[in-house]
Design an enzyme around this catalytic site. Structure first.
Site, PDB file in Angstrom:
ATOM      1  N   HIS A 119       0.888  -1.161   0.000  1.00 12.56           N
ATOM      2  CA  HIS A 119       0.000   0.000   0.000  1.00 12.56           C
ATOM      3  C   HIS A 119       0.928   1.214   0.000  1.00 12.56           C
ATOM      4  CE1 HIS A 119      -2.350  -3.009   2.331  1.00 12.56           C
ATOM      5  NE2 HIS A 119      -3.426  -2.435   1.829  1.00 12.56           N
ATOM      6  N   ASP A 122       2.302   1.976   3.354  1.00 13.37           N
ATOM      7  CA  ASP A 122       3.253   1.030   3.979  1.00 13.37           C
ATOM      8  C   ASP A 122       4.673   1.426   3.635  1.00 13.37           C
ATOM      9  OD1 ASP A 122       0.956  -0.585   4.255  1.00 13.37           O
ATOM     10  OD2 ASP A 122       1.482  -1.793   2.499  1.00 13.37           O
TER      11      ASP A 122
HETATM   12  C1  XUL Z   1      -7.482  -6.635   4.162  1.00 16.14           C
HETATM   13  C2  XUL Z   1      -6.654  -7.044   3.004  1.00 16.14           C
HETATM   14  C3  XUL Z   1      -5.799  -5.980   2.434  1.00 16.14           C
HETATM   15  C4  XUL Z   1      -5.680  -6.038   0.961  1.00 16.14           C
HETATM   16  C5  XUL Z   1      -4.942  -4.887   0.356  1.00 16.14           C
HETATM   17  O1  XUL Z   1      -8.244  -7.652   4.675  1.00 16.14           O
HETATM   18  O2  XUL Z   1      -6.681  -8.170   2.598  1.00 16.14           O
HETATM   19  O3  XUL Z   1      -4.554  -6.065   3.040  1.00 16.14           O
HETATM   20  O4  XUL Z   1      -5.047  -7.207   0.549  1.00 16.14           O
HETATM   21  O5  XUL Z   1      -5.502  -3.679   0.696  1.00 16.14           O
END
Ligand code: XUL
Ligand code: CO
Length: 460
Positions: A119, A122
């Site tokens: 993300h 992150d």
């Molecule tokens: C949350 C989840 C996230 C997604 C990316 O449950 O799975 O980490 O993979 O936003």
């Protein structure tokens, strides 16, 4: 004297640098040692160069490291403070972000993981305004780009965190407040551009808070239309900057909201069809999300496959007795086997891969555990791949399914498929036929036993 001091301080600096350059100190380069090995830092089943179903395990499984869990998750839960130290020797946010790049690439190198996912938030901290956030992001993206070049590691997908900041308390793409939507769009622009700069193979949209807590305060129709509007802006911007990779929706039924709009694979497919988005989107299916929706992972992958939108996988598993997203490392061989069965049947991964959206338990708090957990997951999926390959090679399951549907190959079945029949003609057919006397056994128990036999006859 001053000169001497300077030399001394540069030596100390050099030593400090040399010291902090290895973060996972106890973790060696992890190698395949086979099923008899008792070395916690060795693969027992994942043999990267072993060919399975026409490709090496490494090519079939395409493991990815999730930046957020591996480098950020610190064991904090609703009931307690962090148990893990993921500070990598730093306090200041940008220094920490840079240290995580070194730690992440060291980790991928030691484990032989070829891909990673992140993300935006992150990899770089949020700034005081959108420009400062984008600048932080771009600074780290430039470093990642260099690291990718040096190491050959690749970005499987990028994504934007549109759920953590309080501005997204009611959602982002489905926010009742247009300013929150606008902020999400601005953040999305920067995250997509970062993914493009890093040659990301795909871009994931997980609807973090895209859902509702109560329908009493919710305009569902407008929220869904707005979600599609945001996706269309995303596609338009991708076309503008030349990002050609697929977008993935990642289904999840609940958590954090009571009801998430991307509930499960079937709901997502319906949304994509309704808004004309099928050609640019595929699904990123996550095991623990499937089980939260009351489905098996195999079911979710099958829905994606039969609708032509199988894309990528977030590999993890839940706990049968807990009703939330525990994101555990996938060690369940049956689950991994049935997932790999669907993935092989879908033709294997193209742009996608197996991203470990998984974290070690709060009590497994050392950096060694981070590596051991990934090894466990990689071995789990290697076994899953071997099992799926045995099931397909064995042929009994495929043959059984083929025979079960044989009535559609000729006679009345073929005539229905060819569009030659109607309710009237079938009424006349049944008048002649009388009762249905051609049903055969579904043989579920036999097929489950075939699967066990395949599992127990894998050769190493
Ligand atoms: C949350 C989840 C996230 C997604 C990316 O449950 O799975 O980490 O993979 O936003
Ligand atoms: Co996920």
């Amino acid at each position: 004297m001053q000169r001497k001091n300077r030399t001394l301080s540069s030596i100390i600096f050099f030593i400090k640098e040399a010291n902090v350059s290895e973060y996972f100190k106890n973790v060696p380069k992890v190698k395949y040692e086979g099923p008899k090995s008792k070395n916690p830092f060795a693969f027992k089943f994942y043999d990267p160069d072993r060919k399975v179903a026409g490709k090496t395990m490494r090519e079939q499984l395409k493991f990815g490291m999730a930046w957020w869990h591996t480098l950020c998750a610190n064991g904090q839960d609703m009931f307690g403070s962090p148990t893990m130290d993921k500070s990598f020797g730093n306090k200041e946010a940008m220094d920490l972000a840079k240290a995580k790049v070194d730690a992440g690439f060291e980790f991928m190198d030691k484990l032989g993981i070829d891909y990673y996912c992140f993300h935006d938030r992150d990899i770089a901290p949020e700034g005081r305004n959108i420009d400062e956030s984008t600048e932080n992001l771009n600074t780290i993206v430039d470093i990642l780009k260099e690291k990718q070049k040096e190491s050959g590691k690749k970005l499987l997908w990028g994504t934007a965190n549109l759920f953590n900041n309080p501005r997204y308390m009611h959602g982002a793409g489905t926010a009742p407040n247009a300013d929150a939507f606008a902020y999400a769009a601005a953040q999305l622009k920067a995250a997509l551009e970062a993914t493009k700069k890093l040659d990301g193979a795909g871009y994931t949209c997980w609807g973090g808070r895209e859902g509702y807590e109560t329908l009493l305060n919710t305009d569902m129709g407008l929220e869904l239309d707005n979600m599609a509007r945001l996706f269309k802006m995303l596609i338009a911007h991708a076309d503008k900057i030349g990002f050609t990779g697929p977008f993935y929706i990642e289904p999840k039924p609940k958590e954090p909201t009571k009801h998430q709009y991307d509930f499960d694979a079937a709901t997502c497919v319906n949304f994509l069809r309704a808004y004309g988005l099928m050609d640019r989107f595929r699904l990123n299916i996550e095991t623990n999300h499937a089980t939260l929706a009351g489905h098996t992972m195999q079911h979710e992958l099958r829905v994606a496959r039969v609708n032509g939108v199988f894309g990528s996988v977030d590999a993890n598993q839940g706990d049968m007795l807990l009703g939330w997203d525990t994101d555990q490392f996938p060690t369940d061989v049956y689950g991994a086997g049935l997932a790999m069965y669907e993935i092989l049947k879908a033709g294997g991964f193209t742009t996608g891969g197996l991203n470990f959206d998984a974290k070690q338990r709060r009590g497994s708090f050392t950096l060694d555990d981070v590596a051991i957990a990934h090894i466990a997951g990689m071995d789990g999926f290697a076994l899953g791949l071997l099992l799926a390959d045995r099931m397909i090679e064995d042929g009994r399951i495929d043959k059984f399914v083929e025979e079960r549907y044989a009535s559609w190959k000729s006679g009345i079945g073929k005539s229905i498929i060819d569009g030659k029949e109607s309710l009237e003609s079938l009424y006349a057919y049944v008048q002649k036929m009388g009762e249905v006397t051609t049903n055969t056994s579904g043989r579920q128990e036999e097929l489950e036993s075939v699967m066990n036999q395949c599992l127990m006859s894998i050769d190493f």
